[in-house]
Enzyme design. Structure first.
Site, PDB file in Angstrom:
ATOM      1  N   GLU A 120      65.278  29.613  40.261  1.00  0.00           N
ATOM      2  CA  GLU A 120      65.542  30.453  39.101  1.00  0.00           C
ATOM      3  C   GLU A 120      66.427  31.598  39.570  1.00  0.00           C
ATOM      4  O   GLU A 120      66.062  32.335  40.497  1.00  0.00           O
ATOM      5  CB  GLU A 120      64.244  31.004  38.509  1.00  0.00           C
ATOM      6  CG  GLU A 120      63.459  30.019  37.666  1.00  0.00           C
ATOM      7  CD  GLU A 120      64.124  29.749  36.319  1.00  0.00           C
ATOM      8  OE1 GLU A 120      64.326  30.707  35.546  1.00  0.00           O
ATOM      9  OE2 GLU A 120      64.448  28.580  36.049  1.00  0.00           O
TER      10      GLU A 120
ATOM     11  N   ASP B 290      61.586  43.341  32.971  1.00  0.00           N
ATOM     12  CA  ASP B 290      61.378  43.320  34.414  1.00  0.00           C
ATOM     13  C   ASP B 290      60.815  44.631  34.934  1.00  0.00           C
ATOM     14  O   ASP B 290      61.112  45.712  34.425  1.00  0.00           O
ATOM     15  CB  ASP B 290      62.705  43.015  35.127  1.00  0.00           C
ATOM     16  CG  ASP B 290      63.151  41.588  34.896  1.00  0.00           C
ATOM     17  OD1 ASP B 290      62.364  40.687  35.213  1.00  0.00           O
ATOM     18  OD2 ASP B 290      64.258  41.385  34.380  1.00  0.00           O
TER      19      ASP B 290
END
EC number: 4.2.1.20
Length: 265
Positions: free
Chosen positions: A45, A56
């Site tokens: 990924e 995030d």
């Protein structure tokens, strides 16, 4: 190799590391990814760095900043994928924010992704209800369109996500942002069972998976794959002044995670 082929090869649970393209710079990033593959990653990924990564936590935010400060652009990110394809055929998924797709245009972004060798795309902030352009482009260029399944996703919405997704379900193990956590919640193990019962797509679990025992618990609960990002990115951050040590520590961590997952490589 597509995701279906990858899952069919893996014995046990797939191990999928996440890193940010160009962190801390292009050349080191290529070597990090080569190390991940050499250590046994079943798929990759790759995050495209973004200036406002709302999903995030601190580790990935700092990785994004390092990559952007090194001069990485979206074009550079696609060039990085092309370089990855010189040494591996494992599936490569992108984790991006939709603004990057929107600025280029969905058709052009997915065309570039396909040419570079991308297998699947997850836009972290794109709900399926608003994903028409992305879904059409994904189908046109043969890319799997992946969506997030959260702990709050009810069965009706899960059914709708299952109808438009391909590749796998990205199951968020906890509410909140990415980042290493000390334990796996019992609710995550229950969610794996619920999502697997809702359709035929494999289930990959991310957000907060940071230790081999987490991987083993998730594999035992039926996860088809685990995605580990912040724990690896923390090793990059810790060793910015010593690339050889960085690569060695990353290799050792991935081997431990891979062993916990079980697997064919």
């Amino acid at each position: 190799m597509n995701y279906a082929e990858m899952f069919s090869r893996v014995e046990g649970c797939a191990f999928v590391p996440f890193v940010v393209a160009g962190d801390p710079d292009m050349e080191t990033s290529v070597e990090i990814i080569r190390t991940l593959v050499d250590a046994g990653a079943d798929a990759l990924e790759i995050g495209f760095p973004f200036s406002d990564p709302i999903a995030d936590g601190t580790s990935v935010q700092e990785a994004d900043l390092r990559a952007l400060n090194s001069g990485m652009t979206t074009d550079d990110c696609f060039r990085l994928i092309e370089r990855i394809r010189e040494f591996t055929s494992v599936p490569v998924g992108l984790l991006v924010y939709y603004n990057l797709i929107y600025r280029m245009g969905a058709d052009e972004f997915y065309r570039r992704a396909a040419e570079a060798g991308v297998t699947g795309i997850l836009a972290a902030d794109l709900p399926p209800e608003e994903a028409g352009d992305a879904l059409r482009a994904a189908e046109r260029y043969g890319i799997d369109q992946i969506f997030i399944v959260a702990p709050t996703t009810d069965n009706q919405r899960l059914k709708m996500i299952s109808e438009v997704s391909s590749g796998f379900h990205y199951l968020v193990s906890v509410m909140g942002v990415t980042g290493a956590r000390s334990r796996v919640e019992e609710s995550t193990l229950e969610l794996i069972e619920r999502v697997k019962g809702a359709g035929s797509l494999p289930v990959m679990v991310g957000f907060g998976v940071s230790q081999p025992e987490h991987v083993r618990m998730l594999a035992d609960a039926g996860a088809d794959g685990v995605i580990v990002g912040s724990a690896i990115i923390d090793l990059i951050s810790k060793n910015l002044d010593d690339r050889e040590r960085m690569l060695q520590e990353i290799y050792e961590m991935v081997r431990k995670m891979k062993t916990a997952a079980g697997g064919s490589r």
